[in-house]
Design an enzyme around this catalytic site. Sequence first.
Site, PDB file in Angstrom:
ATOM      1  N   GLY A 187       0.796  -1.217   0.000  1.00  0.00           N
ATOM      2  CA  GLY A 187       0.000   0.000   0.000  1.00  0.00           C
ATOM      3  C   GLY A 187       0.833   1.274   0.000  1.00  0.00           C
ATOM      4  O   GLY A 187       2.026   1.260  -0.205  1.00  0.00           O
ATOM      5  N   SER A 188       0.216   2.403   0.212  1.00  0.00           N
ATOM      6  CA  SER A 188       0.821   3.716   0.300  1.00  0.00           C
ATOM      7  C   SER A 188      -0.084   4.736  -0.376  1.00  0.00           C
ATOM      8  O   SER A 188      -1.251   4.829  -0.033  1.00  0.00           O
ATOM      9  CB  SER A 188       2.221   3.775  -0.295  1.00  0.00           C
ATOM     10  OG  SER A 188       2.838   4.972   0.109  1.00  0.00           O
ATOM     11  N   ARG A 189       0.438   5.481  -1.397  1.00  0.00           N
ATOM     12  CA  ARG A 189      -0.355   6.544  -1.988  1.00  0.00           C
ATOM     13  C   ARG A 189      -0.032   6.695  -3.468  1.00  0.00           C
ATOM     14  O   ARG A 189       1.107   6.489  -3.887  1.00  0.00           O
ATOM     15  CB  ARG A 189      -0.074   7.871  -1.284  1.00  0.00           C
ATOM     16  CG  ARG A 189      -1.153   8.917  -1.489  1.00  0.00           C
ATOM     17  CD  ARG A 189      -0.847  10.150  -0.688  1.00  0.00           C
ATOM     18  NE  ARG A 189      -0.198  11.180  -1.488  1.00  0.00           N
ATOM     19  CZ  ARG A 189       0.453  12.210  -0.984  1.00  0.00           C
ATOM     20  NH1 ARG A 189       0.598  12.321   0.319  1.00  0.00           N
ATOM     21  NH2 ARG A 189       0.978  13.119  -1.773  1.00  0.00           N
TER      22      ARG A 189
END
Length: 218
Positions: A187-189
């Site tokens: 995950g992250s952005r």
Amino acid sequence: MPHSQTSASRDSRAGVRLARGASPWLLPTVATAALSLARARRSGAARAVAVPATALAAGMLWFFRDPEREIAQGRVISPADGVVQSIMPWKDGRTRVAIFMSPLNVHVNRAPLAGTVTSVEHIPGGFVPAFNKESENNERVVWHFDTELGDIEMIQIAGAVARRIVPYIPEGTKVEQGDRIGLIRFGSRVDLYLPEGVEVAVEVGQKTVAGVTRIDRD
């Protein structure tokens, strides 16, 4: 010139596969679970390891799922699964749509428009949580696409858990809308910059699905 790796027509087929780039994490976890299960009947230590190892392997399989999808119609579609974290006008007239990806989301990112990849740039940086303002300085991969709307910029940003971004395709690749282009582990952005004059159809807090949720409005 490389061919687009996955066409939208292929995504209409039902099914789930594992994401490319998952093996460095997945293989050791699955091997440990399999070995401990095989030895569990003869060893108390193996039995103690088998339960958490199997649970971790199952979690890894879930984290690295890569479902087939029927690609939506629209000029710009979401490149990531997640939640719209912010919508921000930019100084040059563009609008930045930031999508936060949790560890429970699918981590494979997709091309928001059809076009040609004109640049794939890796920029070293930190690993603070992606919802933190300081994540602007995190490790990232900056993409540029030559599309019918002109140059489209997309940025994959690593977070506190996501320590590796894996681009699938190089500069010069032609992509169809919804093609898989890369992976952010855990995950992250993802930030997407819409050109001036393109109206945003999503809102802050809205859930998005890569290849399915439309980002722009007619």
